[in-house]
Structure formats: structure tokens, C-alpha cells
Design a protein around this motif. Sequence first.
Motif, mmCIF file in Angstrom:
data_model
loop_
_atom_site.group_PDB
_atom_site.id
_atom_site.type_symbol
_atom_site.label_atom_id
_atom_site.label_comp_id
_atom_site.label_asym_id
_atom_site.label_seq_id
_atom_site.Cartn_x
_atom_site.Cartn_y
_atom_site.Cartn_z
ATOM 1 N N THR A 129 0.819 -1.211 0.000
ATOM 2 C CA THR A 129 0.000 0.000 0.000
ATOM 3 C C THR A 129 0.853 1.261 0.000
ATOM 4 O OG1 THR A 129 -1.776 -1.155 1.153
ATOM 5 C CG2 THR A 129 -1.813 1.238 1.256
ATOM 6 N N ARG A 161 -0.240 2.655 -8.087
ATOM 7 C CA ARG A 161 -0.347 2.276 -6.682
ATOM 8 C C ARG A 161 -1.236 1.052 -6.512
ATOM 9 N NH1 ARG A 161 -1.126 8.602 -5.322
ATOM 10 N NH2 ARG A 161 1.042 9.106 -4.827
ATOM 11 N N ASP A 163 -3.947 -0.775 -3.609
ATOM 12 C CA ASP A 163 -4.718 -0.691 -2.374
ATOM 13 C C ASP A 163 -5.758 -1.806 -2.411
ATOM 14 O OD1 ASP A 163 -6.252 -0.128 -0.174
ATOM 15 O OD2 ASP A 163 -6.689 1.949 -0.722
ATOM 16 N N ARG A 166 -9.561 -1.323 -2.800
ATOM 17 C CA ARG A 166 -10.215 -1.014 -4.076
ATOM 18 C C ARG A 166 -10.808 -2.264 -4.723
ATOM 19 N NH1 ARG A 166 -9.614 4.149 -5.477
ATOM 20 N NH2 ARG A 166 -10.410 3.788 -7.586
#
Length: 278
Positions: A129, A161, A163, A166
Amino acid sequence: MPILPFYRIRLGLPLVAALALSPNAMALVLNAPNSGTFTMNLDAVALAPYAGGYYLSTYWDAVAADPTDPANSGGALVGQVATAEIPALNQSFTITAIGGDIAGQAAQRFQQATSADFHIDTENLAGGTAGQVGLAGVQGFFAPNYPPNGAGLVNGDFAVRFDAARQNHGGSGWYLDNNIYFTMAVYDFSNLSISWIDADNWQFSGDLAMSPENASMLRGSALADVGDFCLGAGSFAGCGQVSAVPLPGAIWLFGTGLAVLGGKGRRMTIFGSEASHV
């Protein structure tokens, strides 16, 4: 110099089924790139419904978009957005150096550095992350009917990126952030594919889906497929094809057995290694 095997894994949904085809012996953690490029292709037809008509009209490469030039403020770039559409294919963005963000950037500019802790786990396609790959370059879009008299918008100073949160709205967890003016996810990544020779030479590619955040701003559908991308590091810079290297016959047989077990809609070819699920 020894010849290294070339591996490729393509993962769709469900992820677990595809991962079952990837033997742990081939798993690797890919390092943050020291050099490379991010290439983006956008589908003009898919973009057209957004913002009352939305298309790519301007592109600044890493040199033209130099964030340390006071003339390249976010406001100045918006003021240079053209009104005529240009092809939205093979837009190339240079991977930034590993380290800290550039000091002395122009107003509204926030070009990101690549972080040393960026990584991709080829076994589960997860990343960290906190890690990111920074990209140099800016795109300008024009929307003739948004607001009522037309508007230019810029996306750039991008960062790749990850995460896991998501994934809750249907994404892969990977996404592309805009960082001019403000930070906002503009595209989620889907239908992912990874190819690699070793931890420093790899290629990460897939489709671009309009992020929920960007779709809301542009008054359109979230997660619609609007293009594709390729992030190439080291010898894969530019996302060129690296020649396959045959592996020993026993591994070919192992791959064939997995492909049979996988059933309809799955395949594995080892030349390195390729696994996919549709």
C-alpha cells in the motif's frame, strides 16, 4: 552469460482459479523499477460519453512537462489544452527515479518519485500500500460541453499504486493516481498480465477502467473499460517483446498436466510460463 527463463502470467477473474495454475517455484517478488516506461492507450469511443464529450487533445512528455520549470504550473498547462482531438494511442510516460519527490516544483505540480519499497508479488499480484511507481508526463483533455461552454482538464504526475480496499468495488487493487492539483484515482487496472525475466526486468499490463472517482467527476459510468496500459521495467522498457526461452521437457509436461486439470477456459503454456483464466 547464462540464459534466463522468461515467465508470463495472465490473471483474470476469479483470481484463485488462475493462481492455482501458477507453481510456487515460479513465484517471485518484483522490485521497484530503476528505469522504464508506462504506455497508455485510450479508447476514444469509450471516452466520448464522459463529461458531455471528452477526448485527448494535448500531450506533454517528460521533458515538455518538466515540473521544475515555473512555466509548467498546473494552471499554465490547463491554459494550453488544445480543442482538437489527437490520437490517444501509445502515450508514453517515463518512470521517475527511486527516492524522494523533486523539490521546487511549479505551482499545482506534484510529480511523484518511485519508492524503493514498491513491489509486485507474481503469485498473488499484490503490492504494498505504501509503494508506488512515479511517472513523468501530462495529458490534456477537452470536453466541449463540460461545463456548458467547454473545458480543458489535465491528468498527470501519475503514480501506479496498490490498495486492496479497491477490490471491494470490483477492481484489482491496482490503480493510476493523478497528482496535478489534487490526488485522485483516474483509472483502475483490470485483466492483469505479468511477464518477467527476473526481479528487475518485468512487464505489467492490462486494461484501464474508469475509476469511480473520475467517473463521478466526469458524469459517466464507473469501471467502464476505456483502454489499456503496459508498465515495463528494465529490459522491458517500452513494453517490447522479450524472446521466449524453452525450459526443460519435464517442466513442459508439468505445465501440460496443469492445463488439462484446469478445464475449459484455462490454459497454461510454459516458455517461461503463461497462465490465464477467462
